[in-house]
Design a protein around this motif. Structure first.
Motif, PDB file in Angstrom:
ATOM      1  N   MET A   1     -43.446 -43.837 -27.703  1.00  0.00           N
ATOM      2  CA  MET A   1     -44.389 -43.516 -28.774  1.00  0.00           C
ATOM      3  C   MET A   1     -45.014 -42.153 -28.496  1.00  0.00           C
ATOM      4  SD  MET A   1     -44.381 -46.218 -30.764  1.00  0.00           S
ATOM      5  CE  MET A   1     -45.893 -46.062 -31.739  1.00  0.00           C
ATOM      6  N   GLY A   2     -45.388 -41.487 -29.563  1.00  0.00           N
ATOM      7  CA  GLY A   2     -46.010 -40.177 -29.406  1.00  0.00           C
ATOM      8  C   GLY A   2     -47.144 -39.965 -30.383  1.00  0.00           C
ATOM      9  N   TRP A   3     -48.025 -39.053 -30.029  1.00  0.00           N
ATOM     10  CA  TRP A   3     -49.069 -38.560 -30.918  1.00  0.00           C
ATOM     11  C   TRP A   3     -48.794 -37.079 -31.189  1.00  0.00           C
ATOM     12  CZ3 TRP A   3     -52.718 -41.276 -33.477  1.00  0.00           C
ATOM     13  CH2 TRP A   3     -53.028 -42.556 -33.026  1.00  0.00           C
ATOM     14  N   PHE A   4     -48.863 -36.735 -32.459  1.00  0.00           N
ATOM     15  CA  PHE A   4     -48.723 -35.348 -32.900  1.00  0.00           C
ATOM     16  C   PHE A   4     -49.958 -34.976 -33.712  1.00  0.00           C
ATOM     17  CE2 PHE A   4     -44.228 -34.175 -32.066  1.00  0.00           C
ATOM     18  CZ  PHE A   4     -43.766 -35.396 -31.615  1.00  0.00           C
TER      19      PHE A   4
ATOM     20  N   ARG B   1     -44.583 -46.469 -18.265  1.00  0.00           N
ATOM     21  CA  ARG B   1     -44.795 -45.954 -16.914  1.00  0.00           C
ATOM     22  C   ARG B   1     -44.915 -44.439 -16.867  1.00  0.00           C
ATOM     23  NH1 ARG B   1     -41.400 -50.478 -15.356  1.00  0.00           N
ATOM     24  NH2 ARG B   1     -39.512 -49.252 -15.624  1.00  0.00           N
ATOM     25  N   SER B   2     -44.479 -43.776 -17.938  1.00  0.00           N
ATOM     26  CA  SER B   2     -44.520 -42.317 -17.951  1.00  0.00           C
ATOM     27  C   SER B   2     -45.310 -41.824 -19.151  1.00  0.00           C
ATOM     28  CB  SER B   2     -43.099 -41.737 -18.011  1.00  0.00           C
ATOM     29  OG  SER B   2     -42.353 -42.102 -16.873  1.00  0.00           O
ATOM     30  N   THR B   3     -46.091 -40.805 -18.912  1.00  0.00           N
ATOM     31  CA  THR B   3     -46.820 -40.148 -19.996  1.00  0.00           C
ATOM     32  C   THR B   3     -46.631 -38.644 -19.874  1.00  0.00           C
ATOM     33  OG1 THR B   3     -48.856 -40.076 -18.691  1.00  0.00           O
ATOM     34  CG2 THR B   3     -48.571 -41.950 -20.177  1.00  0.00           C
ATOM     35  N   TYR B   4     -46.851 -37.957 -20.972  1.00  0.00           N
ATOM     36  CA  TYR B   4     -46.679 -36.502 -20.986  1.00  0.00           C
ATOM     37  C   TYR B   4     -47.645 -35.916 -22.001  1.00  0.00           C
ATOM     38  CZ  TYR B   4     -44.427 -31.937 -21.086  1.00  0.00           C
ATOM     39  OH  TYR B   4     -44.183 -30.591 -21.006  1.00  0.00           O
ATOM     40  N   TYR B   5     -48.212 -34.760 -21.668  1.00  0.00           N
ATOM     41  CA  TYR B   5     -49.211 -34.137 -22.531  1.00  0.00           C
ATOM     42  C   TYR B   5     -48.903 -32.657 -22.721  1.00  0.00           C
ATOM     43  CZ  TYR B   5     -51.809 -38.317 -21.207  1.00  0.00           C
ATOM     44  OH  TYR B   5     -52.191 -39.617 -20.994  1.00  0.00           O
TER      45      TYR B   5
ATOM     46  N   GLY C   1     -52.144 -25.121 -42.359  1.00  0.00           N
ATOM     47  CA  GLY C   1     -51.380 -23.890 -42.234  1.00  0.00           C
ATOM     48  C   GLY C   1     -50.536 -23.789 -40.978  1.00  0.00           C
ATOM     49  N   LYS C   2     -50.521 -24.856 -40.178  1.00  0.00           N
ATOM     50  CA  LYS C   2     -49.750 -24.826 -38.926  1.00  0.00           C
ATOM     51  C   LYS C   2     -48.697 -25.923 -38.934  1.00  0.00           C
ATOM     52  CE  LYS C   2     -53.325 -22.791 -35.999  1.00  0.00           C
ATOM     53  NZ  LYS C   2     -54.049 -22.905 -34.693  1.00  0.00           N
ATOM     54  N   GLU C   3     -47.716 -25.764 -38.052  1.00  0.00           N
ATOM     55  CA  GLU C   3     -46.684 -26.772 -37.916  1.00  0.00           C
ATOM     56  C   GLU C   3     -47.207 -27.976 -37.141  1.00  0.00           C
ATOM     57  OE1 GLU C   3     -42.690 -23.930 -38.013  1.00  0.00           O
ATOM     58  OE2 GLU C   3     -43.170 -25.115 -36.235  1.00  0.00           O
ATOM     59  N   ARG C   4     -46.563 -29.117 -37.351  1.00  0.00           N
ATOM     60  CA  ARG C   4     -46.907 -30.310 -36.597  1.00  0.00           C
ATOM     61  C   ARG C   4     -46.550 -30.078 -35.123  1.00  0.00           C
ATOM     62  NH1 ARG C   4     -45.680 -36.020 -39.335  1.00  0.00           N
ATOM     63  NH2 ARG C   4     -46.720 -34.789 -40.959  1.00  0.00           N
ATOM     64  N   GLU C   5     -47.475 -30.404 -34.236  1.00  0.00           N
ATOM     65  CA  GLU C   5     -47.246 -30.156 -32.809  1.00  0.00           C
ATOM     66  C   GLU C   5     -47.444 -31.422 -31.988  1.00  0.00           C
ATOM     67  OE1 GLU C   5     -49.972 -27.430 -30.978  1.00  0.00           O
ATOM     68  OE2 GLU C   5     -51.746 -28.522 -31.649  1.00  0.00           O
ATOM     69  N   PHE C   6     -46.696 -31.495 -30.901  1.00  0.00           N
ATOM     70  CA  PHE C   6     -46.784 -32.617 -29.979  1.00  0.00           C
ATOM     71  C   PHE C   6     -48.110 -32.573 -29.242  1.00  0.00           C
ATOM     72  CE2 PHE C   6     -45.301 -35.767 -27.056  1.00  0.00           C
ATOM     73  CZ  PHE C   6     -45.768 -35.382 -25.805  1.00  0.00           C
ATOM     74  N   VAL C   7     -48.713 -33.756 -29.057  1.00  0.00           N
ATOM     75  CA  VAL C   7     -49.954 -33.872 -28.303  1.00  0.00           C
ATOM     76  C   VAL C   7     -49.738 -34.681 -27.018  1.00  0.00           C
ATOM     77  CG1 VAL C   7     -52.321 -34.756 -28.319  1.00  0.00           C
ATOM     78  CG2 VAL C   7     -51.362 -33.707 -30.390  1.00  0.00           C
ATOM     79  N   ALA C   8     -49.182 -35.884 -27.168  1.00  0.00           N
ATOM     80  CA  ALA C   8     -49.014 -36.766 -26.012  1.00  0.00           C
ATOM     81  C   ALA C   8     -47.920 -37.775 -26.314  1.00  0.00           C
ATOM     82  CB  ALA C   8     -50.321 -37.490 -25.692  1.00  0.00           C
ATOM     83  N   GLY C   9     -47.253 -38.242 -25.245  1.00  0.00           N
ATOM     84  CA  GLY C   9     -46.224 -39.245 -25.412  1.00  0.00           C
ATOM     85  C   GLY C   9     -46.261 -40.250 -24.284  1.00  0.00           C
TER      86      GLY C   9
ATOM     87  N   THR D   1     -40.726 -34.423 -27.411  1.00  0.00           N
ATOM     88  CA  THR D   1     -41.859 -33.562 -27.744  1.00  0.00           C
ATOM     89  C   THR D   1     -41.700 -32.844 -29.072  1.00  0.00           C
ATOM     90  OG1 THR D   1     -40.931 -31.702 -26.517  1.00  0.00           O
ATOM     91  CG2 THR D   1     -42.396 -33.185 -25.302  1.00  0.00           C
ATOM     92  N   ILE D   2     -40.620 -33.114 -29.793  1.00  0.00           N
ATOM     93  CA  ILE D   2     -40.446 -32.490 -31.105  1.00  0.00           C
ATOM     94  C   ILE D   2     -40.371 -33.583 -32.166  1.00  0.00           C
ATOM     95  CG2 ILE D   2     -39.347 -30.423 -30.186  1.00  0.00           C
ATOM     96  CD1 ILE D   2     -36.685 -31.528 -31.105  1.00  0.00           C
TER      97      ILE D   2
END
Length: 125
Positions: free
Chosen positions: A34-37, A56-60, A42-50, A107-108
């Motif tokens: 799962m991810g949060w974007f 067990r793994s997270t990424y920001y 005026g900006k593109e959708r961007e990755f925040v956290a997954g 992340t995309i």
């Protein structure tokens, strides 16, 4: 039918906190990363956290490291984004997203196949 419903957005002053929730249905979400974007005007959708399907793994993204925390609920079908020390530049519509089954955390946006409708977060200075 897969549904993702975000909640918890709102207006907060700089330095404040919000906790976003994403309630998921229609899948066994313990098998899906799962991810949060977020998307500002005026900006593109961007990755925040997954978070990985195992949890067990997270990424920001660098802009939120140390301030935001992504987590899963005990039933695996809810994902949270705890946002602390909010800044005006965090203002955006926040979306949760689900990746395909057993897919790695991406992340995309194209790496996710289901999206919620979004919740507005506004941080005033």
């Amino acid at each position: 039918q897969v549904q993702l419903v975000e909640s918890g957005g709102g207006l907060v002053k700089a330095g404040g906190s919000l906790r976003l929730s994403c309630a998921a249905s229609g899948r066994t979400f313990g098998n899906y990363a799962m991810g949060w974007f977020r998307q500002a005007p005026g900006k593109e959708r961007e990755f925040v956290a997954g978070i990985s399907w195992s949890g067990r793994s997270t990424y920001y993204t660098d802009a939120v490291k140390g301030r935001f925390t992504i987590s899963r609920g005990s039933a695996k079908n809810t994902v949270y984004l705890q946002m602390n020390s909010l800044k005006p530049e965090d203002t955006a519509v926040y979306y949760c997203a689900s990746a395909p089954r057993f897919a790695p955390m991406g992340t995309i946006p194209d790496e996710y196949d289901y999206w919620g409708q979004g919740t507005q977060v506004t941080v005033s200075s």
